[in-house]
Motif scaffolding. Structure first.
Motif, PDB file in Angstrom:
ATOM      1  N   SER A   1      -3.273   5.772  10.948  1.00  0.00           N
ATOM      2  CA  SER A   1      -4.235   6.128   9.909  1.00  0.00           C
ATOM      3  C   SER A   1      -5.172   4.958   9.677  1.00  0.00           C
ATOM      4  CB  SER A   1      -3.515   6.462   8.603  1.00  0.00           C
ATOM      5  OG  SER A   1      -2.654   7.554   8.782  1.00  0.00           O
ATOM      6  N   GLU A   2      -6.478   5.241   9.662  1.00  0.00           N
ATOM      7  CA  GLU A   2      -7.485   4.181   9.523  1.00  0.00           C
ATOM      8  C   GLU A   2      -7.909   3.990   8.073  1.00  0.00           C
ATOM      9  OE1 GLU A   2      -9.966   4.080  13.638  1.00  0.00           O
ATOM     10  OE2 GLU A   2     -10.595   5.579  12.176  1.00  0.00           O
ATOM     11  N   TYR A   3      -8.072   2.720   7.723  1.00  0.00           N
ATOM     12  CA  TYR A   3      -8.582   2.325   6.409  1.00  0.00           C
ATOM     13  C   TYR A   3      -9.611   1.227   6.633  1.00  0.00           C
ATOM     14  CZ  TYR A   3      -4.629   4.882   4.545  1.00  0.00           C
ATOM     15  OH  TYR A   3      -3.725   5.865   4.238  1.00  0.00           O
ATOM     16  N   ILE A   4     -10.645   1.218   5.790  1.00  0.00           N
ATOM     17  CA  ILE A   4     -11.723   0.243   5.967  1.00  0.00           C
ATOM     18  C   ILE A   4     -11.732  -0.767   4.826  1.00  0.00           C
ATOM     19  CG2 ILE A   4     -13.445   1.715   4.829  1.00  0.00           C
ATOM     20  CD1 ILE A   4     -15.467   0.605   6.963  1.00  0.00           C
TER      21      ILE A   4
ATOM     22  N   CYS B   1     -10.941   1.643  -0.472  1.00  0.00           N
ATOM     23  CA  CYS B   1     -10.633   2.540   0.643  1.00  0.00           C
ATOM     24  C   CYS B   1      -9.349   2.130   1.353  1.00  0.00           C
ATOM     25  CB  CYS B   1     -11.776   2.531   1.657  1.00  0.00           C
ATOM     26  SG  CYS B   1     -13.255   3.402   1.123  1.00  0.00           S
ATOM     27  N   SER B   2      -8.484   1.416   0.643  1.00  0.00           N
ATOM     28  CA  SER B   2      -7.258   0.953   1.257  1.00  0.00           C
ATOM     29  C   SER B   2      -6.062   1.686   0.667  1.00  0.00           C
ATOM     30  CB  SER B   2      -7.116  -0.558   1.038  1.00  0.00           C
ATOM     31  OG  SER B   2      -7.075  -0.838  -0.343  1.00  0.00           O
ATOM     32  N   PRO B   3      -4.954   1.691   1.390  1.00  0.00           N
ATOM     33  CA  PRO B   3      -3.764   2.363   0.854  1.00  0.00           C
ATOM     34  C   PRO B   3      -3.163   1.559  -0.297  1.00  0.00           C
ATOM     35  CG  PRO B   3      -3.232   1.252   2.908  1.00  0.00           C
ATOM     36  CD  PRO B   3      -4.721   1.128   2.706  1.00  0.00           C
TER      37      PRO B   3
ATOM     38  N   PHE C   1      -3.052   1.749  10.556  1.00  0.00           N
ATOM     39  CA  PHE C   1      -1.636   1.617  10.244  1.00  0.00           C
ATOM     40  C   PHE C   1      -0.839   2.673  11.000  1.00  0.00           C
ATOM     41  CE2 PHE C   1      -3.681  -0.221   6.490  1.00  0.00           C
ATOM     42  CZ  PHE C   1      -2.991  -1.420   6.389  1.00  0.00           C
ATOM     43  N   LYS C   2       0.255   2.268  11.598  1.00  0.00           N
ATOM     44  CA  LYS C   2       1.103   3.194  12.348  1.00  0.00           C
ATOM     45  C   LYS C   2       1.699   4.231  11.402  1.00  0.00           C
ATOM     46  CE  LYS C   2       2.344  -0.098  15.937  1.00  0.00           C
ATOM     47  NZ  LYS C   2       3.405  -0.900  16.559  1.00  0.00           N
ATOM     48  N   GLU C   3       1.785   5.464  11.910  1.00  0.00           N
ATOM     49  CA  GLU C   3       2.403   6.541  11.145  1.00  0.00           C
ATOM     50  C   GLU C   3       3.866   6.651  11.559  1.00  0.00           C
ATOM     51  OE1 GLU C   3       0.050   9.986  11.952  1.00  0.00           O
ATOM     52  OE2 GLU C   3      -1.670   9.215  10.843  1.00  0.00           O
TER      53      GLU C   3
END
Length: 121
Positions: free
Chosen positions: A77-80, A116-118, A68-70
């Protein structure tokens, strides 16, 4: 050996802090497989999504790492997410029209699998 490592990583998800465990899982998945990346330079939120297939013994696991763009920077930022076997195909068919819509339709429904997600609330 690989099965033991994967089981250990999933156990870590239960006992360690969420972000550290998720980062370790991301590192493990990246080390076990070459990914297929779909970049989205025109998206406001998603920089890229990389799909991985990881085989442990005779079991195949599918993952999507979403970057996801900051805001106010060029980083992401990476999320799996642990996804289904057809998620990569479905996402690839729609992401050029709208990476965000493809994410919500095909990847976000799997957010409960790994925790592990936002949070989007």
């Amino acid at each position: 050996m690989k099965k033991s490592i994967l089981l250990l990583l999933f156990a870590l998800l239960s006992f360690k802090s969420q972000s550290q465990s998720c980062e370790e899982l991301i590192d493990f998945v990246k080390s076990e497989s070459y990914g297929t990346t779909y970049s989205s330079p025109l998206s406001d939120a998603i920089a890229k999504v990389t799909f991985y297939t990881v085989r442990v013994d005779y079991n195949t696991h599918y993952f999507a790492i979403v970057c996801f763009k900051e805001q106010y920077s060029y980083g992401c930022s990476e999320y799996i997410y642990q996804v289904g076997s057809r998620t990569k195909f479905n996402y690839s068919m729609d992401y050029l029209d709208s990476a965000g819509k493809a994410f919500w339709n095909y990847i976000q429904p799997y957010h409960v699998n790994l925790d592990c997600s936002p949070s989007f609330e």
